[in-house]
Scaffold this motif. Structure first.
Motif, PDB file in Angstrom:
ATOM      1  N   VAL A 254       0.846  -1.187   0.000  1.00  0.00           N
ATOM      2  CA  VAL A 254       0.000   0.000   0.000  1.00  0.00           C
ATOM      3  C   VAL A 254       0.882   1.237   0.000  1.00  0.00           C
ATOM      4  N   LEU A 255       0.572   2.178  -0.884  1.00  0.00           N
ATOM      5  CA  LEU A 255       1.272   3.457  -0.955  1.00  0.00           C
ATOM      6  C   LEU A 255       0.280   4.559  -0.640  1.00  0.00           C
TER       7      LEU A 255
ATOM      8  N   SER B 210       2.575  -4.494   3.091  1.00  0.00           N
ATOM      9  CA  SER B 210       3.570  -3.486   3.454  1.00  0.00           C
ATOM     10  C   SER B 210       2.979  -2.116   3.145  1.00  0.00           C
ATOM     11  N   VAL B 211       3.256  -1.137   4.010  1.00  0.00           N
ATOM     12  CA  VAL B 211       2.684   0.201   3.846  1.00  0.00           C
ATOM     13  C   VAL B 211       3.800   1.222   3.786  1.00  0.00           C
ATOM     14  N   TYR B 212       3.766   2.074   2.767  1.00  0.00           N
ATOM     15  CA  TYR B 212       4.740   3.154   2.625  1.00  0.00           C
ATOM     16  C   TYR B 212       3.976   4.465   2.534  1.00  0.00           C
ATOM     17  N   ASP B 213       4.193   5.302   3.542  1.00  0.00           N
ATOM     18  CA  ASP B 213       3.496   6.592   3.593  1.00  0.00           C
ATOM     19  C   ASP B 213       4.397   7.649   2.958  1.00  0.00           C
TER      20      ASP B 213
ATOM     21  N   ALA C  33       5.369  12.757   6.496  1.00  0.00           N
ATOM     22  CA  ALA C  33       5.509  11.373   6.968  1.00  0.00           C
ATOM     23  C   ALA C  33       6.985  11.032   7.144  1.00  0.00           C
ATOM     24  N   GLU C  34       7.275  10.142   8.072  1.00  0.00           N
ATOM     25  CA  GLU C  34       8.659   9.728   8.292  1.00  0.00           C
ATOM     26  C   GLU C  34       9.176   8.970   7.078  1.00  0.00           C
ATOM     27  N   PRO C  35      10.374   9.296   6.607  1.00  0.00           N
ATOM     28  CA  PRO C  35      10.927   8.595   5.439  1.00  0.00           C
ATOM     29  C   PRO C  35      11.187   7.128   5.763  1.00  0.00           C
ATOM     30  N   SER C  36      11.036   6.280   4.753  1.00  0.00           N
ATOM     31  CA  SER C  36      11.275   4.851   4.937  1.00  0.00           C
ATOM     32  C   SER C  36      12.011   4.308   3.726  1.00  0.00           C
ATOM     33  N   GLU C  37      12.744   3.240   3.926  1.00  0.00           N
ATOM     34  CA  GLU C  37      13.491   2.633   2.837  1.00  0.00           C
ATOM     35  C   GLU C  37      12.520   1.915   1.890  1.00  0.00           C
TER      36      GLU C  37
END
Length: 209
Positions: A99-100, A190-193, A198-202
């Motif tokens: 999910v994006l 998996s979720v990428y905001d 939003a906090e950055p994520s790899e």
């Protein structure tokens, strides 16, 4: 008296022929009529079927007063679920179980971003009415080819609204109340905001690509 009577008959005949001609011209279909008919349309329900008759792609589109796309939902079987509620864009990539979440600063998903512009462009030199009072799936329809996209459109003769563009069939239902609500991500996804703040994520390599 005979000459005046003959002249009167000729004038009457000319008048009647002009009246009939004017009525036939007024009743002829033009794409401008479709553009005018769209002024009062708020929602599009667009459905595409696969060869077996199952729904392959389904979209709900809210149309703003200027013809541009407002809220949006796209459900493409086995691939994507997209929901845009006007503040957040939720994209579930089914093939990646991911999910994006995007803000409105990102590029959105569309079918036709501005339907008014679409038919205004189509009414120019890019299309021609191939056949009036043709047929689409057993329904009467005007058939129009849009040369720019090499696609055929079918117009309802009564409403002047399209009932199909290419493989996409078009309805004008009022959508369910929650159709544009952002759903909860699947528990295993998996979720990428990616919204602002939003906090950055790899990100995985496929998403970067």
């Amino acid at each position: 008296t005979t000459k005046f009577a003959a002249a009167a008959i000729i004038l009457l005949a000319v008048f009647l022929s002009l009246t009939v001609f004017d009525q036939s011209v007024a009743g002829a279909y033009t794409l401008e009529q479709t553009l005018k008919a769209f002024q009062n349309i708020r929602y599009l329900h667009v459905v595409r079927y696969d060869p077996s008759g199952s729904i392959e792609d389904e979209r709900w589109i809210e149309i703003n007063p200027d013809g541009s796309q407002g809220r949006y939902r796209q459900d493409t079987a086995g691939k994507l679920l997209v929901v845009d509620n006007g503040q957040t864009r939720f994209v579930f990539v089914r093939e990646k179980n991911t999910v994006l979440l995007y803000g409105m600063d990102s590029e959105g998903y569309t079918w036709i971003y501005n339907v008014h512009d679409f038919f205004r462009d189509m009414a120019g030199d890019n299309s021609v009415v191939i056949e009036e009072n043709a047929d689409f799936n057993g329904k009467p329809a005007h058939r129009v080819r849009w040369h720019k996209l090499n696609v055929e459109c079918y117009i309802d003769p009564a409403t002047r609204l399209p009932i199909a563009i290419g493989r996409d069939e078009i309805l004008y239902d009022t959508p369910p109340a929650d159709i544009f609500s952002i759903p909860d991500p699947p528990a295993t996804a998996s979720v990428y905001d990616k919204r602002p703040g939003a906090e950055p994520s790899e990100e995985p390599a496929w998403l970067k690509d």
